[in-house]
Design a protein around this motif. Structure first.
Motif, PDB file in Angstrom:
ATOM      1  N   VAL A   1     -32.578  35.606 -24.482  1.00  0.00           N
ATOM      2  CA  VAL A   1     -32.021  35.070 -25.734  1.00  0.00           C
ATOM      3  C   VAL A   1     -32.171  36.149 -26.801  1.00  0.00           C
ATOM      4  O   VAL A   1     -33.295  36.563 -27.112  1.00  0.00           O
TER       5      VAL A   1
ATOM      6  N   ASP B   1     -37.416  22.385 -15.298  1.00  0.00           N
ATOM      7  CA  ASP B   1     -37.351  20.937 -15.102  1.00  0.00           C
ATOM      8  C   ASP B   1     -38.614  20.326 -15.698  1.00  0.00           C
ATOM      9  O   ASP B   1     -39.718  20.551 -15.209  1.00  0.00           O
TER      10      ASP B   1
ATOM     11  N   GLU C   1     -34.712  28.231 -17.491  1.00  0.00           N
ATOM     12  CA  GLU C   1     -34.690  26.773 -17.604  1.00  0.00           C
ATOM     13  C   GLU C   1     -35.819  26.182 -16.762  1.00  0.00           C
ATOM     14  O   GLU C   1     -36.172  26.709 -15.704  1.00  0.00           O
TER      15      GLU C   1
ATOM     16  N   THR D   1     -37.135  23.232 -26.572  1.00  0.00           N
ATOM     17  CA  THR D   1     -36.158  22.232 -26.147  1.00  0.00           C
ATOM     18  C   THR D   1     -34.844  22.838 -25.661  1.00  0.00           C
ATOM     19  O   THR D   1     -34.218  22.310 -24.740  1.00  0.00           O
ATOM     20  N   HIS D   2     -34.412  23.954 -26.284  1.00  0.00           N
ATOM     21  CA  HIS D   2     -33.145  24.567 -25.895  1.00  0.00           C
ATOM     22  C   HIS D   2     -33.122  26.008 -26.393  1.00  0.00           C
ATOM     23  O   HIS D   2     -34.024  26.449 -27.129  1.00  0.00           O
ATOM     24  N   ARG D   3     -32.103  26.750 -26.009  1.00  0.00           N
ATOM     25  CA  ARG D   3     -32.046  28.170 -26.331  1.00  0.00           C
ATOM     26  C   ARG D   3     -31.977  28.430 -27.836  1.00  0.00           C
ATOM     27  O   ARG D   3     -32.579  29.380 -28.330  1.00  0.00           O
ATOM     28  N   GLN D   4     -31.260  27.582 -28.583  1.00  0.00           N
ATOM     29  CA  GLN D   4     -31.191  27.789 -30.025  1.00  0.00           C
ATOM     30  C   GLN D   4     -32.558  27.598 -30.667  1.00  0.00           C
ATOM     31  O   GLN D   4     -32.876  28.258 -31.667  1.00  0.00           O
ATOM     32  N   ALA D   5     -33.373  26.723 -30.086  1.00  0.00           N
ATOM     33  CA  ALA D   5     -34.733  26.533 -30.600  1.00  0.00           C
ATOM     34  C   ALA D   5     -35.567  27.802 -30.427  1.00  0.00           C
ATOM     35  O   ALA D   5     -36.469  28.071 -31.228  1.00  0.00           O
TER      36      ALA D   5
ATOM     37  N   VAL E   1     -34.253  16.267 -16.921  1.00  0.00           N
ATOM     38  CA  VAL E   1     -34.557  16.697 -18.282  1.00  0.00           C
ATOM     39  C   VAL E   1     -35.085  18.123 -18.211  1.00  0.00           C
ATOM     40  O   VAL E   1     -36.060  18.397 -17.516  1.00  0.00           O
ATOM     41  N   THR E   2     -34.426  19.039 -18.924  1.00  0.00           N
ATOM     42  CA  THR E   2     -34.825  20.436 -18.859  1.00  0.00           C
ATOM     43  C   THR E   2     -35.234  20.955 -20.235  1.00  0.00           C
ATOM     44  O   THR E   2     -34.830  20.428 -21.270  1.00  0.00           O
ATOM     45  N   GLY E   3     -36.033  21.988 -20.194  1.00  0.00           N
ATOM     46  CA  GLY E   3     -36.403  22.720 -21.388  1.00  0.00           C
ATOM     47  C   GLY E   3     -36.250  24.201 -21.115  1.00  0.00           C
ATOM     48  O   GLY E   3     -35.793  24.607 -20.041  1.00  0.00           O
ATOM     49  N   VAL E   4     -36.628  25.012 -22.088  1.00  0.00           N
ATOM     50  CA  VAL E   4     -36.521  26.465 -21.945  1.00  0.00           C
ATOM     51  C   VAL E   4     -37.935  27.044 -21.970  1.00  0.00           C
ATOM     52  O   VAL E   4     -38.650  26.920 -22.966  1.00  0.00           O
TER      53      VAL E   4
END
Length: 252
Positions: A36, A49, A47, A86-90, A4-7
């Motif tokens: 970004v 973990d 990224e 949570t992700h790059r778009q976030a 499970v990864t986050g940014v």
């Protein structure tokens, strides 16, 4: 189980900045730093973990090292340590888009500038001799406990310690002001910090133009020469402008 990864977010930079392919962040060699983009601003990220613990001294060092190296080249707004989305778009939706104009204006103000920190520490034996010689009460208390057992002079030793601390505190206020005044001619901003230790004389954060760094170095060297034998003076930087920008936290 799948990883499970986050940014992880480090800081905000101008939109034309591209990541150094050699740059690494929190997590070591596997933590490649990317950027970004959104409009005129961008965020430095990597990224992460989410199953690994976050908050080790190595993590904090990686965070600060990346920000400080960036500040030596381009303006950067530090994001508070531990910011994970949570992700790059976030990163765009929750951080860059809602604050685009504010961040853009702040980065323009910081263009060509970085933070430096002047740290001055008392030479212990020297400052103790000076406060003892300058205060008759301290001298009397020191004589009262000389060559006597600690148990028999407990109250006097407590009083002596308090008197010495008070005298050093008074010197610290004056010395902090002296350090701030010494570097003010080459500074865009000056902020004094609280002392970090018993014998710290001054900790002063300076916002200065990168192209005036050598002038700042000379001012600090002149101060160190004037106070040789009394103060040990260090100049740290260039650093990210931690003291001059409120640390950002996504979602706030």
């Amino acid at each position: 189980m799948p990883e499970v990864t986050g940014v992880y977010v480090y800081g905000i930079v101008p939109g034309d900045v591209e990541a150094d392919p050699e740059a690494r962040g929190v997590g070591g060699d596997s933590a490649s730093v990317t950027v970004v983009h959104h409009g005129r601003i961008a965020a430095m990220v990597s990224e992460l973990d989410l199953d690994r613990p976050l908050g080790t001294p190595a993590d904090l060092l990686s965070h600060e090292t990346l920000l400080d190296a960036t500040a030596a080249v381009v303006p950067v707004l530090p994001v508070r340590f531990g910011a994970v989305l949570t992700h790059r778009q976030a990163v765009v939706d929750e951080l860059l888009a809602p604050h685009h104009d504010e961040f853009d204006a702040a980065l323009r103000e910081l263009e060509g500038k970085a933070q430096y920190v002047i740290s001055a520490r008392y030479v212990r034996d020297s400052v103790l001799r000076e406060v003892i010689a300058a205060d008759p009460q301290i001298s009397r208390l020191r004589e009262a406990i000389r060559d006597k057992p600690e148990d028999a002079t407990r109250n006097e030793r407590i009083a002596l310690g308090q008197a010495v601390n008070t005298a050093i505190d008074a010197r610290r206020q004056a010395d902090t002001q002296a350090v701030a005044e010494a570097v003010a001619p080459v500074a865009e901003g000056v902020i004094t910090r609280e002392p970090a230790g018993e014998y710290e004389a001054a900790a002063v954060a300076v916002l200065a133009d990168l192209d005036r760094e050598q002038e700042l170095v000379r001012k600090v060297e002149e101060l160190a020469e004037r106070r040789s034998g009394q103060l040990e003076v260090r100049l740290l930087g260039p650093l990210a402008p931690y003291d001059f920008v409120t640390a950002l936290r996504p979602g706030e």
